[in-house]
Design a protein around this motif. Sequence first.
Motif, PDB file in Angstrom:
ATOM      1  N   UNK A 128       0.834  -1.203   0.000  1.00 11.20           N
ATOM      2  CA  UNK A 128       0.000   0.000   0.000  1.00 11.20           C
ATOM      3  C   UNK A 128       0.870   1.255   0.000  1.00 11.20           C
ATOM      4  N   UNK A 129       0.244   2.393  -0.361  1.00  9.66           N
ATOM      5  CA  UNK A 129       1.019   3.625  -0.453  1.00  9.66           C
ATOM      6  C   UNK A 129       0.116   4.841  -0.281  1.00  9.66           C
ATOM      7  N   UNK A 130       0.665   5.880   0.332  1.00  6.38           N
ATOM      8  CA  UNK A 130       0.107   7.227   0.268  1.00  6.38           C
ATOM      9  C   UNK A 130       1.060   8.039  -0.595  1.00  6.38           C
ATOM     10  N   UNK A 131       0.616   8.413  -1.790  1.00  2.00           N
ATOM     11  CA  UNK A 131       1.461   9.146  -2.727  1.00  2.00           C
ATOM     12  C   UNK A 131       1.026  10.589  -2.839  1.00  2.00           C
ATOM     13  N   UNK A 132       1.982  11.497  -2.762  1.00  2.00           N
ATOM     14  CA  UNK A 132       1.701  12.931  -2.842  1.00  2.00           C
ATOM     15  C   UNK A 132       2.477  13.493  -4.027  1.00  2.00           C
ATOM     16  N   UNK A 133       1.749  13.999  -5.010  1.00  2.00           N
ATOM     17  CA  UNK A 133       2.374  14.555  -6.206  1.00  2.00           C
ATOM     18  C   UNK A 133       1.474  15.646  -6.758  1.00  2.00           C
ATOM     19  N   UNK A 134       2.057  16.547  -7.512  1.00  2.00           N
ATOM     20  CA  UNK A 134       1.335  17.729  -7.987  1.00  2.00           C
ATOM     21  C   UNK A 134       0.178  17.356  -8.903  1.00  2.00           C
ATOM     22  N   UNK A 135      -0.829  18.206  -8.916  1.00  2.00           N
ATOM     23  CA  UNK A 135      -1.974  18.034  -9.808  1.00  2.00           C
ATOM     24  C   UNK A 135      -1.509  18.027 -11.261  1.00  2.00           C
ATOM     25  N   UNK A 136      -2.091  17.137 -12.053  1.00  2.00           N
ATOM     26  CA  UNK A 136      -1.753  17.061 -13.471  1.00  2.00           C
ATOM     27  C   UNK A 136      -0.525  16.239 -13.768  1.00  2.00           C
ATOM     28  N   UNK A 137       0.034  15.584 -12.757  1.00  2.00           N
ATOM     29  CA  UNK A 137       1.256  14.810 -12.978  1.00  2.00           C
ATOM     30  C   UNK A 137       1.027  13.385 -13.398  1.00  2.00           C
ATOM     31  N   UNK A 138      -0.223  12.909 -13.330  1.00  2.00           N
ATOM     32  CA  UNK A 138      -0.501  11.537 -13.739  1.00  2.00           C
ATOM     33  C   UNK A 138      -0.671  10.572 -12.585  1.00  2.00           C
ATOM     34  N   UNK A 139      -1.231  11.057 -11.467  1.00  2.00           N
ATOM     35  CA  UNK A 139      -1.436  10.156 -10.325  1.00  2.00           C
ATOM     36  C   UNK A 139      -2.475   9.084 -10.639  1.00  2.00           C
ATOM     37  N   UNK A 140      -3.507   9.452 -11.391  1.00  2.00           N
ATOM     38  CA  UNK A 140      -4.592   8.496 -11.641  1.00  2.00           C
ATOM     39  C   UNK A 140      -4.107   7.258 -12.384  1.00  2.00           C
ATOM     40  N   UNK A 141      -3.104   7.411 -13.241  1.00  2.00           N
ATOM     41  CA  UNK A 141      -2.577   6.251 -13.963  1.00  2.00           C
ATOM     42  C   UNK A 141      -1.963   5.229 -13.012  1.00  2.00           C
ATOM     43  N   UNK A 142      -1.661   5.662 -11.780  1.00  2.00           N
ATOM     44  CA  UNK A 142      -1.061   4.747 -10.806  1.00  2.00           C
ATOM     45  C   UNK A 142      -2.072   3.749 -10.260  1.00  2.00           C
ATOM     46  N   UNK A 143      -3.369   3.973 -10.503  1.00  2.00           N
ATOM     47  CA  UNK A 143      -4.338   2.915 -10.203  1.00  2.00           C
ATOM     48  C   UNK A 143      -5.057   2.430 -11.462  1.00  2.00           C
ATOM     49  N   UNK A 144      -5.103   3.246 -12.520  1.00  2.00           N
ATOM     50  CA  UNK A 144      -5.753   2.797 -13.755  1.00  2.00           C
ATOM     51  C   UNK A 144      -4.938   1.685 -14.402  1.00  2.00           C
ATOM     52  N   UNK A 145      -3.635   1.870 -14.521  1.00  2.00           N
ATOM     53  CA  UNK A 145      -2.806   0.854 -15.183  1.00  2.00           C
ATOM     54  C   UNK A 145      -2.847  -0.484 -14.438  1.00  2.00           C
ATOM     55  N   UNK A 146      -2.626  -0.524 -13.111  1.00  2.00           N
ATOM     56  CA  UNK A 146      -2.715  -1.823 -12.425  1.00  2.00           C
ATOM     57  C   UNK A 146      -4.080  -2.483 -12.568  1.00  2.00           C
ATOM     58  N   UNK A 147      -5.147  -1.678 -12.564  1.00  2.00           N
ATOM     59  CA  UNK A 147      -6.489  -2.266 -12.653  1.00  2.00           C
ATOM     60  C   UNK A 147      -6.711  -2.946 -13.992  1.00  2.00           C
ATOM     61  N   UNK A 148      -5.998  -2.507 -15.026  1.00  2.00           N
ATOM     62  CA  UNK A 148      -6.216  -3.057 -16.359  1.00  2.00           C
ATOM     63  C   UNK A 148      -5.296  -4.230 -16.686  1.00  2.00           C
ATOM     64  N   UNK A 149      -4.180  -4.375 -15.996  1.00  4.81           N
ATOM     65  CA  UNK A 149      -3.251  -5.457 -16.357  1.00  4.81           C
ATOM     66  C   UNK A 149      -3.267  -6.602 -15.361  1.00  4.81           C
ATOM     67  N   UNK A 150      -3.821  -6.397 -14.164  1.00  4.75           N
ATOM     68  CA  UNK A 150      -3.893  -7.461 -13.168  1.00  4.75           C
ATOM     69  C   UNK A 150      -5.340  -7.889 -12.985  1.00  4.75           C
ATOM     70  N   UNK A 151      -5.588  -9.144 -12.612  1.00  4.90           N
ATOM     71  CA  UNK A 151      -6.965  -9.589 -12.379  1.00  4.90           C
ATOM     72  C   UNK A 151      -7.547  -8.927 -11.141  1.00  4.90           C
ATOM     73  N   UNK A 152      -8.859  -8.943 -11.033  1.00  4.77           N
ATOM     74  CA  UNK A 152      -9.510  -8.371  -9.869  1.00  4.77           C
ATOM     75  C   UNK A 152     -10.119  -7.012 -10.160  1.00  4.77           C
ATOM     76  N   UNK A 153     -10.672  -6.423  -9.115  1.00  2.00           N
ATOM     77  CA  UNK A 153     -11.413  -5.167  -9.232  1.00  2.00           C
ATOM     78  C   UNK A 153     -10.728  -4.091  -8.401  1.00  2.00           C
ATOM     79  N   UNK A 154     -10.644  -2.900  -8.957  1.00  2.00           N
ATOM     80  CA  UNK A 154     -10.153  -1.728  -8.233  1.00  2.00           C
ATOM     81  C   UNK A 154     -11.332  -0.818  -7.924  1.00  2.00           C
ATOM     82  N   UNK A 155     -11.523  -0.525  -6.656  1.00  2.00           N
ATOM     83  CA  UNK A 155     -12.576   0.392  -6.214  1.00  2.00           C
ATOM     84  C   UNK A 155     -11.942   1.761  -5.981  1.00  2.00           C
TER      85      UNK A 155
END
Length: 666
Positions: A453-480
């Motif tokens: 698990x992680x708490x990640x802090x990075x500036x707006x517009x830097x691509x934080x959302x891809x840090x859960x979108x990409x894993x949700x699409x390449x690994x089995x299971x569901x991301x909430x």
Amino acid sequence: MTAQVQAMLQRIIQPSGPVRLSPSIDAALRTVANDGERDGGLRDPLVHSYLADLTQTQLALLDAIPLDRLSGRVRVSVCGESPSARVVALLDLLLLWRNVCRLHGIEFPILELVPADIPGASGIPQSDRLMGGYVAGLQERAESTKDVAVADTLRWAEQLWIPDSDEEAADLIIADSGDEERLGAALGALAPNGLLVVFASGTEPGASWLSGWRRRVFQSDQTLISLGPCGQEFGNRMPVACDGCWPVRSERVEIPELEIPDDPVQALNPSRYRILGDRGYLQTSWSYMLIGREGHDQPSTPGDDSDQGEYRFVGAFQQSRPVSTTPAPGQPVNLPIFLKVCPATNQDRPTVVSTDSGAVSPQLGYGDRFEVSPINTVERGGGVVIFPADQQIGPAPSEIPERARTFLPPLISDDARSELHHGLDELAYRMFGFPGLRGFQHIILERVLTGRSVLGIAATGGGKSECFILPSMILPGITVVVSPLKSLMMDQYQERVNRRYGLGSRATWINGDLSSSQQRERLDRMIRGDYSLIYLTPEQLDKDTTITALAQADRRIGIRYLAIDEAHCISQWGHDFRPAYLSTLRRLSDAGLDPLRIALTATASPQVRADICNELGLTNRPMAENGDVYIYASNRPELNLITRISRDRPSKVSQIADELRDFASD
């Protein structure tokens, strides 16, 4: 591990149901479309023919990966009418396969790819624009990334394009059916432990000819064996039901840039493919066989078939036309179709399973086994129609999807970390069009993909959302994903997931704007496994119906990640007017759910970080100190707070009005 690699490849190649070819292949197709001697652009029949051949080849070769027949120095030959499309599809799949191996920390099995000069082999002209466009794209990518995997693929492409070989045997032969003499010559050149992939059209005559041909050649050569997608149960001797069988696979492929011809069937052969409305998908139907040569004769008696009530899926039909069981985005999930099964599973009689009564079928892969308990069996047209009981058709035990309990292996060296980062860069390029990931994305993705698990802090517009979108699409299971605002949720889903990345059919959202029945429908689809990514408000997670559905989905598929977007709201809002934020993890835990947490925000003071970690069960220390907190940038240079002192109210109003006028003029 091979099964996990193949599953990840499948998710990347078919991220939302239809096949999505790589940016490199898209660029090569545009090279063909922009040929000055052709005026059809992406509507050109040649482009669509290439799309069909590329799709068919990649999906058939994907079936071959678990067979462990492609390793070391692989000698390749192509015998057929579209050698450049077959070779490009092979090369592109190998590059993707290598990058997925990097993520899993395993060696890519192929060391070298060389041409084989066998009878009937088809050469690729130097003027071939598809091959030329693909090689040019590889050259550009190799120069920009300096990645050894891309460089190796480029070298192999050049070797196969202009072959100089005295190899007279092949480990991999890709061939078209129809010419029995040429196929016989190809089989004669197939090395022990080699693989022959044979393609036929999806028409009934083409598919049944290929099925019957396989049975005939097996009778005369005891060293051959069926490796898929059907017939594996029968050793070397295929059943008589193969004669006249119509096994056919039908899939959709995205058309580059979603360009659609004015006349969807203009100059196209509808027996091979067709355009689906205005959605930018081309449908292709075909038949294929994977045939292996063993080093010794195989048993001549057929093997025992599947258990009672278990069938092998060899095609889907609607109104006598092959269709895909994977819906295109925006289309209904459960079409009323007939699932064709191997006739040898039912006393060599043509057999289909009906879904007309509303039976819910799993998203079957071609050649998968599935179970059904017949409630009614009807004789029809010389065959058998099975109507399922309880409206359910389920995967066979051997085909049950991998649940979300495993992650990528931990990194044990800097070399392994470098390989993972290179692999992630190539996946981001393929899936999102990024030239490469940012440093903080590498760090967060490395952590969550390996099960931390992680708490990640990075500036707006830097691509934080891809840090859960990409894993949700390449690994089995569901991301909430817990999102604080409906407007933010809809922007994420519509603009990023759906429009930008084309993954809308693998994701959904639920908030108070939906009716109870709409919410229930989406939760039911989540339980069935239709979604990999689901956006919820904190208040939705405060509902018993939502928690119960998540628990059901976890037992069936697995809830892998809980992503908290704008995680600072837990601290700033949870204690005041949105208490649902403070009960999220507790309610999930009470239901037996323990997903990995991905908390992301652009701003969090030390006190806010402490609140977030306390509520989500994270360790409030930097990752370098064995904690769960990663701060890439808490400074917000795009935000400025300026204080101005005015003499009186009229001058303050005047200054504000001047600022607004200046802003409007810009």
